[in-house]
Design a protein around this motif. Structure first.
Motif, short mmCIF file in Angstrom:
data_model
loop_
_atom_site.label_atom_id
_atom_site.label_comp_id
_atom_site.label_asym_id
_atom_site.label_seq_id
_atom_site.Cartn_x
_atom_site.Cartn_y
_atom_site.Cartn_z
N LEU A 138 0.85 -1.25 -0.17
CA LEU A 138 0.03 -0.08 0.09
C LEU A 138 1.08 1.42 0.19
O LEU A 138 0.65 2.11 -0.79
N ILE A 139 1.87 1.27 0.99
CA ILE A 139 2.58 2.64 0.73
C ILE A 139 3.44 2.84 -0.49
O ILE A 139 3.44 3.91 -0.93
N SER A 140 3.89 1.73 -0.99
CA SER A 140 4.59 1.94 -2.24
C SER A 140 3.73 2.58 -3.37
O SER A 140 4.21 3.28 -4.25
N ALA A 141 2.57 1.84 -3.27
CA ALA A 141 1.46 2.28 -4.10
C ALA A 141 1.09 3.68 -4.08
O ALA A 141 0.87 4.54 -5.48
N ILE A 142 0.86 4.12 -2.77
CA ILE A 142 0.60 5.57 -2.93
C ILE A 142 1.56 6.54 -3.13
O ILE A 142 1.39 7.47 -3.80
N TYR A 143 2.99 5.96 -2.99
CA TYR A 143 4.08 6.69 -3.32
C TYR A 143 4.20 6.82 -4.77
O TYR A 143 4.58 7.99 -5.34
N GLU A 144 3.82 5.74 -5.45
CA GLU A 144 3.91 5.64 -6.93
C GLU A 144 3.05 6.68 -7.43
O GLU A 144 3.14 7.32 -8.26
N GLY A 145 1.61 6.82 -6.75
CA GLY A 145 0.79 7.73 -7.01
C GLY A 145 1.02 9.26 -7.03
O GLY A 145 0.86 9.93 -7.91
N PHE A 146 1.97 9.59 -5.90
CA PHE A 146 2.16 10.84 -5.55
C PHE A 146 3.38 11.28 -6.63
O PHE A 146 3.18 12.36 -7.22
N LYS A 147 4.34 10.33 -6.97
CA LYS A 147 5.13 10.77 -7.98
C LYS A 147 4.44 10.77 -9.38
O LYS A 147 5.05 11.61 -10.26
#
Length: 279
Positions: free
Chosen positions: A121-130
């Motif tokens: 989840l965290i890496s997915a959200i961070y991917e979305g941020f980027k």
């Protein structure tokens, strides 16, 4: 689906042609949400009409139920959108990128990222941020536990105040949880109170997964826990920001399967340890 394949630069050019960059980006991580995602996008659009142009960024962890295909099929058939496949970036072979581009009623567009190898989840959200470009970043779940009607309050609060981060909170006055067993509520409150104690936090719901934050607050952050609560990392690593909590009712999912399991629980406690050591 349209067979049109474009590069990242062409995607940027198409977005610029819409007339203005989106002020708000809504990040939605998904895994096996084909039963919910299309209806959710529709309800988000209703809630966001008053705020003008915005973008949706859906980050999917290669859902076996074909969540991405469901989104593409739904919008490809609408006639008001065109679907583009984005040529993969050099060096990244585990992702597929799509742009769902409005041809009429240009209020929003959708970026879809399908991750074939990465997960979490965290890496997915961070991917979305980027991948997003809005000044304000909203994070929400795809299962309707985060009701789209609350988006209005989140956006109004952060735009009309000096607040840097607005949390949709289950645990302040007016907030509540519907559909959970007493056992699950107990574990949730235990994890919440433990997090507040360890990191000396004053907010009532540091583990909420529903919030809006200014881009400049998270731009320089490095997210390095394997847990499933990005908000907690922001609160611990950015203690200098102005925070507001607003109440909302968390409603347990009606469709699909909960992602909470023993591995997620262990990842959470592992994340607490990593976050504590990183201070």
């Amino acid at each position: 689906m349209s067979e049109t394949v474009i590069c990242q630069k062409k995607q940027e050019d198409l977005i610029k042609k819409l007339g203005n960059e989106p002020l708000i980006s809504i990040i939605i991580p998904t895994f096996n949400e084909s039963l919910n995602i299309v209806n959710l996008i529709g309800e988000i659009n209703v809630a966001m009409k008053q705020f003008g142009f915005y973008e949706l960024v859906v980050v999917d962890d290669n859902s076996p139920d074909n969540t991405v295909g469901t989104i593409i099929s739904a919008f490809d058939k609408e006639g008001r959108f065109k679907v583009f496949r984005i040529r993969e970036r050099i060096g990244i072979r585990s992702h597929e990128y799509f742009l769902i581009y409005p041809t009429v009623n240009k209020q929003f567009y959708i970026k879809v990222i399908k991750r074939k190898e990465e997960s979490g989840l965290i890496s997915a959200i961070y991917e979305g941020f980027k991948s997003s470009i809005g000044e304000y970043l909203i994070v929400m779940d795809a299962d309707f536990s985060h009701q789209p009607t609350i988006l209005t309050s989140l956006v109004n609060e952060i735009k009309n105040s000096e607040t840097d981060l607005v949390i949709a909170s289950r645990y302040i006055k007016g907030g509540k949880i519907i559909g959970w067993s007493s056992k699950r509520i107990f574990y949730s409150k235990f994890a919440t109170n433990l997090s507040k104690l360890i990191f000396r936090l004053k907010v009532k719901d540091p583990l909420s997964g529903f919030f809006i934050v200014k881009r400049n607050i998270v731009r320089a952050l490095e997210f390095n826990t394997s847990g499933f609560k990005m908000l907690l990392e922001i609160l611990v690593k950015r203690r200098d920001i102005n925070i507001k909590e607003i109440p909302y009712t968390f409603i347990d999912r009606a469709l699909g399967v909960s992602k909470l399991n023993s591995k997620v629980t262990m990842d959470f406690f592992k994340g607490l340890y990593i976050l504590y050591k990183s201070q």
